[in-house]
Write an enzyme that holds these catalytic residues in place. Sequence first.
Site, PDB file in Angstrom:
ATOM      1  CE  LYS A  34     -17.503  -2.512  14.553  1.00 38.35           C
ATOM      2  NZ  LYS A  34     -16.155  -2.458  15.154  1.00 38.35           N
ATOM      3  CB  SER A  70     -15.360  -6.151  15.670  1.00 33.34           C
ATOM      4  OG  SER A  70     -15.080  -4.790  15.927  1.00 33.34           O
ATOM      5  CB  SER A 130     -12.163  -3.472  15.144  1.00 29.67           C
ATOM      6  OG  SER A 130     -11.973  -4.329  16.233  1.00 29.67           O
TER       7      SER A 130
END
Length: 606
Positions: A211, A287, A311
């Site tokens: 990420k 996210s 997330s």
Amino acid sequence: MGILRDDGVVYEPVNEVDLGPNSDQVYLHADVKAPRMAGLLAKVFVWFLEMKIIGNILLYFLKKNNRIQKLVSYAVLEESPLYVPLHPYEDFEEEEEVKSLNRGLSPTEQVQQAVDCLRSSDIILQDSNFNFRRWTILDYSRAYASRKITPLMVAERLISAIIQSSGPEMDMSFFISYDSQDILRQATESTLRYQKGEAISVLDGVPIAVKDEIDCMPYPTTGGSKWLHKVRPCKEDAFCVKRLRACGAILVGKTNMHELGAGTSGINPHYGVSRNPYDPTRISGGSSSGSAAVVCAGLCPVALGVDGGGSVRMPAALCGVIGLKPSFGRTPDSGVLPLNWTVGMVGVLAGTVEDSLIVYAAISGEDQSHQPVPRLHLPKLNPSNMSTIKMAKSNEWFNDCSDDIRACCLRALTSLHKLYGWETVEVTLPDIEAMRLAHYVTIGSECTASIAHHLEKMGKSESGWDARVALSIYGSFNSRDYLNAQRIRNRQMRIHEKIFSMADVIVSPMVGVTAYEIKNDVQETGELDYVNGAALVRYSIAGNFLGLPAVTVPVGYDSLGLPIGIQFIGKPWSEAKLIQIAYAMEALCKGENKKPKVFYDLLTPK
């Protein structure tokens, strides 16, 4: 108290709260009073919001209408603030089916210990009852060792898949950045090691994505923004990335994410929308949107995410993969953007529980600045040897989701009871909505404090329109909001301790709705959809706000074929038991797994 403030809720002392199934505690459904906005409407709203006087009025009514004032700001409660949810511990020997690791082991040694905990691979390979099965880390390792395929061949296929999926016809937007030459370099080195019979570990040559909230050379760390990497350059790998690299994994690039982690959809106006491989017209969740999507689509068996408010677990559930969030403090956060100091944790997204265990073992450790944590415990994965598990279930909270999700998760609990004899204990979890709002105040305040000096230099103009709304709301929280939020944190910590005295885990759906459609007006501005956002985070908050470990496992699909996940929340430092439970749940459901519409097979010889 007049129009300028609400009377705050008076919370009764924890020792007087009835947590039984017949409690008179009232369950508050999220009452989000904010229309969906995108496109021109979002821009107009931001313009008004950033005007000093009008903006302050709008922010006041946003907080008032969404009950932050009533449930948090002006609440009356006896608990003192609790700022960091780092739980005390005593080192102890786990039960027979759990392996306790010595401190100071290298990442490769811990990975080997994890592999030793896995069930016989022959049983897995002979199982012919799969509708669809993902390639695992051990599949890659065996294929490389047999010389049927090489890491370099996989890397070439991976690059081709990234290019195809990023093109205008598919526009999947999985990655923010990747470097073909760097991928090929790593793959070539891994291929040479296999040719010499010197593979570092089972992770050698396995593609893993990261990420874009985690430092990974040679890439900038953008946090999904267009500006953050300009003021905070990436100088070295994050702790977790260093450990994966030491195991020989191929770090393939930085995955897309919701800007600054400030949303749940994964819609990013700068880098595109990470689309759901099960239905590319729908969100993958945020996210850690890109990380969930690349695992779902077969580009990587595992990816790293950061879980500050579900997330990792939310997008994992929406994309039909495993999402594991460890206890707060288990993995050092060095090299991770400091967007949420006390609620965020590096987590693992994986196609299988086995792969989540291997990578969890690889990234778990301590650095010099890291507060001591318990020794690492790894479960020996065999569901038939597990003792009876008690699962706490709060009915009104559990049922506050779509009909398809509720029915699917209830069927999963019935299956667990029939096959393993596990028991469901009915409880009441009070003040869930207050905890959600207190977490929102906390994560917003921490994000504001972290990047305020950067925003002053860069201004908000480079941020997306939806992120600018979030930053304005975050900046409106004051000391009363923050301190009362931490008092609610202390209160909820004590409530959850009482729940865990009655059960081994808390069980719930992972999200309140399945993946919803991506509208045409989101590309330029992003999207403000607080109703769906509240539904997505409904079951996530305890894991972050209270620092508890949690895992989500896919258990079925809704009427449209979209994945549904169930969640297990564990006691502090109980990752070993939690992974065992997830493995048992996965064993009941994996025979029904469906292949995503967008899927790449990187391993089958061609």
